[in-house]
Structure formats: structure tokens, C-alpha cells
Design a protein around this motif. Structure first.
Motif: not given
Length: 145
Positions: A4-8, A58-62, A64-74
Motif C-alpha cells: 500500500g505504501a509503495s502504491l501510494l 507513501g514514505d511515511q506510511v512505509r 508506520g506513521r499513523t498520521w500519514a496513513w489517515i491522511t493518505g486514506l483521506v
């Protein structure tokens, strides 16, 4: 999570590449007035910053940063919507929308991969880690405060 991080990050790279290609094509044309060209470049600079931010996410999701995951989902649904609009504009003008289709397909895959797997949701929705108790003689209170 890694996929998912790589795709982002790939979505970010596709957006940046699409902007670079569009600006190069625009600068090679002579039928645009200088004012229209300036507006085009300013608007593309916003899209470029957005693409670079998605790449950073994408780098921050990789990592493991939760804020980046939430921001990416938005941000991914907006990326999909914007990509579909550009895809339709390109298709209606008679061109083949390869870049737009790529952005939309990769963004959809990233959204699914970052939200659907139970392991990914569990990783990012876990509670905060509790700190280890202090070590040493001075930290011991004997059960009294």
C-alpha cells in the motif's frame, strides 16, 4: 502495508510525471498567450506540490506513521476523483488517457490495499505503546506514591 505504501508513492510519482509531461508539452506550443501559459503553470505547480506530498505520504506510511496513513486514506479518494475528471477531459478531447488511467488505477489499488486488509488496519489502529517502567533504585517507591 508495504504494498500500500509503495502504491501510494507510485501515485505521487505518476502525478509528478504527468505534470512534468504536461508542462513540457505546453511550453513547446506557440498558440497559448503568455497569460494563459502563466495560469497553466501556476495551476500545475499546485498539482506538483500535491504529487510530491503524496510521494512523501507513501514514505511515511512505509515507516508506520499513523498520521500519514489517515491522511493518505483521506487524500486518495480526492486523487481518484481528480484523476477521473482529467481522464474524461482527455478522453473527450480525442486523446488516449494513459496517464489518467494509470493514476486512477494505482490510486484505487492503493486505497484498497491501505484500507481493506485486516492486518493493515490492525497495525495502524493499535493503541499507543506504554512506556517501560523506569529502571533503577530511585524509581522504586515500594508501592507507595
Amino acid at each position: 502495508m508495504e504494498i500500500g505504501a509503495s502504491l501510494l508513492a507510485t501515485v505521487g510519482v505518476l502525478i509528478v510525471g504527468r505534470v512534468a509531461y504536461g508542462v513540457a508539452v505546453n511550453l513547446g506550443q506557440d498558440q497559448w498567450s503568455s497569460g494563459a501559459r502563466a495560469v497553466f503553470l501556476v495551476l500545475n505547480s499546485f498539482v506538483l506540490v500535491f504529487g510530491l506530498f503524496v510521494l512523501l505520504l507513501g514514505d511515511q506510511v512505509r515507516r508506520g506513521r499513523t498520521w500519514a496513513w489517515i491522511t493518505g486514506l483521506v487524500m486518495l479518494p480526492f486523487t481518484i476523483l481528480f484523476g477521473v475528471v482529467l481522464l474524461l477531459i482527455t478522453a473527450l478531447s480525442g486523446a488516449v488517457p494513459w496517464a489518467g488511467a494509470g493514476v486512477v488505477l494505482v490510486a484505487v489499488a492503493a486505497l484498497i490495499t491501505l484500507s481493506a486488509p485486516r492486518a493493515t488496519r490492525a497495525y495502524f489502529t493499535r493503541g499507543p505503546a506504554h512506556p517501560a517502567p523506569p529502571v533503577g533504585q530511585a524509581a522504586w517507591t515500594g508501592g507507595r506514591s
